[in-house]
Design a protein around this motif. Structure first.
Motif, short mmCIF file in Angstrom:
data_model
loop_
_atom_site.label_atom_id
_atom_site.label_comp_id
_atom_site.label_asym_id
_atom_site.label_seq_id
_atom_site.Cartn_x
_atom_site.Cartn_y
_atom_site.Cartn_z
N GLN A 335 0.77 -0.97 0.08
CA GLN A 335 -0.24 0.13 0.18
C GLN A 335 0.80 1.10 0.12
O GLN A 335 1.56 1.57 1.03
CB GLN A 335 -0.99 0.03 1.17
CG GLN A 335 -1.80 1.29 1.28
CD GLN A 335 -2.57 1.58 0.08
OE1 GLN A 335 -3.39 0.79 -0.37
NE2 GLN A 335 -2.32 2.69 -0.55
N PRO A 336 1.05 1.80 -1.09
CA PRO A 336 1.92 2.93 -1.26
C PRO A 336 1.14 4.36 -0.40
O PRO A 336 -0.04 4.22 -0.39
CB PRO A 336 2.01 3.33 -2.75
CG PRO A 336 0.93 2.66 -3.39
CD PRO A 336 0.58 1.53 -2.51
N SER A 337 1.84 5.30 -0.19
CA SER A 337 1.45 6.58 0.70
C SER A 337 0.61 6.18 1.60
O SER A 337 -0.42 6.71 1.99
CB SER A 337 0.50 7.29 -0.60
OG SER A 337 1.16 7.60 -1.71
N PHE A 338 1.01 5.22 2.49
CA PHE A 338 0.45 4.73 3.54
C PHE A 338 0.83 5.96 4.85
O PHE A 338 1.97 6.19 5.13
CB PHE A 338 0.83 3.40 4.16
CG PHE A 338 0.25 2.95 5.49
CD1 PHE A 338 -1.13 2.50 5.30
CD2 PHE A 338 0.76 3.01 6.62
CE1 PHE A 338 -1.78 1.89 6.29
CE2 PHE A 338 -0.02 2.42 7.68
CZ PHE A 338 -1.16 2.06 7.67
N LEU A 339 -0.34 6.55 5.21
CA LEU A 339 -0.31 7.77 6.16
C LEU A 339 0.57 9.03 5.48
O LEU A 339 -0.09 10.14 5.77
CB LEU A 339 0.42 7.45 7.41
CG LEU A 339 -0.37 6.40 8.12
CD1 LEU A 339 0.70 5.79 9.28
CD2 LEU A 339 -1.80 6.54 8.44
N VAL A 340 1.69 8.95 5.00
CA VAL A 340 2.45 10.08 4.26
C VAL A 340 2.86 9.46 2.96
O VAL A 340 3.12 8.44 2.72
CB VAL A 340 3.70 10.22 5.28
CG1 VAL A 340 3.02 10.77 6.56
CG2 VAL A 340 4.48 9.28 5.56
N PRO A 341 3.10 10.42 2.18
CA PRO A 341 3.34 10.06 0.61
C PRO A 341 4.56 9.25 0.49
O PRO A 341 4.68 8.49 -0.38
CB PRO A 341 3.62 11.40 -0.09
CG PRO A 341 2.81 12.48 0.63
CD PRO A 341 2.79 11.96 2.22
N ILE A 342 5.60 9.28 1.29
CA ILE A 342 6.90 8.63 1.25
C ILE A 342 6.84 7.27 1.92
O ILE A 342 7.89 6.51 1.84
CB ILE A 342 8.13 9.50 1.81
CG1 ILE A 342 7.92 9.45 3.34
CG2 ILE A 342 8.21 10.84 1.23
CD1 ILE A 342 9.35 10.05 4.07
#
Length: 606
Positions: A335-342
């Motif tokens: 899951q990319p961008s989990f909580l924050v983009p990086i």
């Protein structure tokens, strides 16, 4: 009489040159070239030597000599030399030698002369300002460190064009996307030097306008906009726009993710942006087959499904078979961008069998990992892993398969890692360095029966000594230690040395302690180092010479420099789109064992 002889010589010389017209070229040589390698010069000209192998095996058409072709190549070489700062290069008449097969060999005679060097560099911004007045000292220092043109260095067109772009980009991040950069030269023909002045016109200060998105179908615009690193209305920043593009693409759902700047003919003070997306297919399959000396015949397949659970979630089913891994099957949800983009979240259940020279076992477990992509160079990770392990003890106790208490066990660990890598280019580095650090604690934060911590650090660096010659160095150190009074450490966590990416004078895992059956058992401390010279042998071939050193010790965090083992060897690499591929030959030195080892590699050993 004197002039008569000169005229006769010229006439015969001209007739001789014409006599060589339309003969097949067998060989090309250069004399007098001290700065430029002959392989570089051959890349610049159309004249090329022919051979039976080139014609019959590779199907290359031969090249036939003509004075026109020679003159065209001299013009190409003159331009090439002048771009490299050799403005006064001269070319003498060639030597043409005809062999018994009626083929001609050509020797180019070159007088390179002295190169033009840079005596002084100055900057002028908007006709009146100095660089100190418009750039922050930190940004000015960064710019000057990145530029390739320096005083006392040879004036080269490539370096000037590179610096021209760097200077413009420095002002792009200050809100000046219309910046133009021009250079002016003041050449001193007596000292063969030139003063270089950069004239910078910043243009109008600009701000980021409205952002629109096109091309997305499956992924909603709001998911894409979460990756944006800038705010509408703030001062223009190329750095933030590039970071946005990278963060969008890192979601892993797109074939293309680009940001287009809507600049008009006039210098508008507010510039709108358009994010263009081309989504990847929801289903995709990768597979491959190969052979290696260590892992023998290998094959893999990777099935990917996009949009799993969330709009940007990815699910991969991966399966591999090789001599070292009879089976390796896993599912991985990302899951990319989990909580924050990086930040990317991965959940990774797996089942695997390993058949290494020192052990054979089955593993089954799962991991939960958070990956942080801070920049192109810096990546970090933190994760939890649980696994059940069953070791095959038949290699110690025969086919009866006797079981001892430490052959079946479970592990619960916390793993933290970081890597900084600015080596460039990434597949075949000629400059830069890489530093990586990894620490694992097992059953320490979570109560268990096998508490230990394991640390591994690696450093690699690359120096371009001159064009076509690179000196590479690698150092690696690791250690593992129980945090209680017990001695048992899982064999798969121990360190092994030897192999194509280790000390190449030994086969995989064979350097270090062995048991009474002659099986490598690994150790609790590892130290390795490699020095390697890499030489270009033309456009696609590389040659390397190396010296490896290393060893493994059974005691934790104990290293003995006097107990290192050494190996030396050489190898060849062919440049491919996937990186260099080739073979290494190595044998131990200063050692009783003198057996040669052969290693096939995709990529460099480091």
């Amino acid at each position: 009489m004197k002039y008569f002889l000169i005229i006769i010589a010229l006439i015969f010389g001209t007739l001789f040159c014409f006599a060589q017209e339309n003969l097949m070229i067998s060989n090309v040589k250069f004399q007098g070239n001290e700065y430029m390698q002959s392989s570089q010069l051959k890349d610049e000209i159309a004249i090329e030597g022919s051979s039976w192998v080139k014609r019959k095996i590779f199907g290359k058409e031969p090249v036939y000599y003509s004075r026109t072709l020679y003159n065209d190549d001299i013009a190409r070489l003159r331009i090439f030399y002048q771009k490299e700062g050799y403005l006064n290069v001269q070319f003498d008449e060639p030597e043409l030698t005809v062999n018994k097969k009626n083929q001609v060999a050509i020797t180019f005679f070159i007088q390179e002369g002295e190169p033009v060097t840079i005596s002084n560099i100055s900057f002028r911004v908007d006709s009146t300002k100095k660089l100190d007045n418009v750039l922050h000292p930190k940004d000015k220092r960064k710019l000057l460190l990145q530029t390739q043109v320096n005083t006392s260095k040879i004036f080269r067109d490539e370096a000037v064009n590179n610096d021209k772009q760097l200077i413009a980009e420095a002002f792009f991040d200050y809100g000046y996307p219309y910046t133009t950069v021009e250079q002016s030269l003041d050449v001193d023909t007596i000292t063969n030097t030139t003063a270089l002045q950069w004239d910078i016109d910043r243009g109008k200060l600009a701000y980021i306008g409205e952002t629109t998105i096109s091309g997305n179908d499956r992924v909603p615009s709001k998911s894409i906009l979460r990756q944006v690193a800038y705010v509408e209305g703030e001062v223009w920043s190329k750095k933030k726009i590039d970071q946005t593009q990278k963060q969008i693409y890192s979601q892993g759902n797109y074939r293309v993710a680009s940001i287009r700047t809507k600049m008009g003919e006039e210098q508008a003070d507010t510039i709108p942006l358009q994010i263009f997306i081309r989504e990847a297919p929801r289903w995709s399959v990768r597979f491959g087959v190969g052979y290696g000396r260590e892992d023998k015949l290998r094959a893999f397949t990777d099935v990917q499904y996009l949009g799993f659970l969330t709009h940007t979630g990815r699910l991969n089913l991966y399966a591999k078979r090789s001599g070292l891994e009879p089976y390796n099957v896993y599912l991985k949800f990302s899951q990319p961008s989990f909580l924050v983009p990086i930040n990317t979240l991965t959940i990774h259940p797996f089942i695997q069998e390993q058949d290494e020279p020192g052990y054979k076992l089955q593993r089954m477990g799962a991991s939960l990992t958070f990956l942080q992509n801070f920049s192109k160079e810096l990546n970090t990770s933190i994760g939890l892993i649980y696994e059940d392990v069953e070791q095959d003890t038949s290699q110690y106790f025969g086919e009866s398969g006797a079981i001892y208490d430490e052959s079946i066990y479970s592990k619960t660990g916390l793993v933290v890692g970081a890597i900084y890598n600015n080596a460039d280019p990434i597949l075949d580095p000629v400059q830069g360095y890489s530093v990586s650090f990894n620490i694992k604690t097992n059953d320490v934060l979570f109560a268990g029966n096998i508490p230990f911590y394991r640390i591994l650090t690696e450093y690699k660096t690359y120096f371009g000594i001159q064009r076509g010659v690179v000196l590479a160095f690698k150092g690696k150190i690791g250690g593992i230690k129980r945090t209680d009074n017990a001695d048992f450490i899982p064999v798969e966590e121990k360190f092994f040395a030897g192999g194509s990416h280790s000390v190449r004078g030994w086969s995989r895992g064979d350097l270090g302690p062995h048991n009474e059956y002659g099986t490598p058992i690994g150790g609790n401390s590892l130290l390795e180092a490699t020095t390697e010279f890499r030489f270009d042998l033309g456009r696609r071939l590389k040659f390397n010479l190396f010296m490896d050193a290393g060893n493994v010790w059974q005691k934790s965090f104990e290293y003995h420099i006097t107990d290192l083992h050494y190996a030396a060897g050489a190898g060849l690499r062919i440049k491919t789109p996937m990186g260099p591929a080739g073979i290494d030959f190595a044998r131990p030195v200063f050692d009783s064992d003198t057996k040669w080892q052969i290693h096939f590699n995709i990529g460099h050993s480091f």
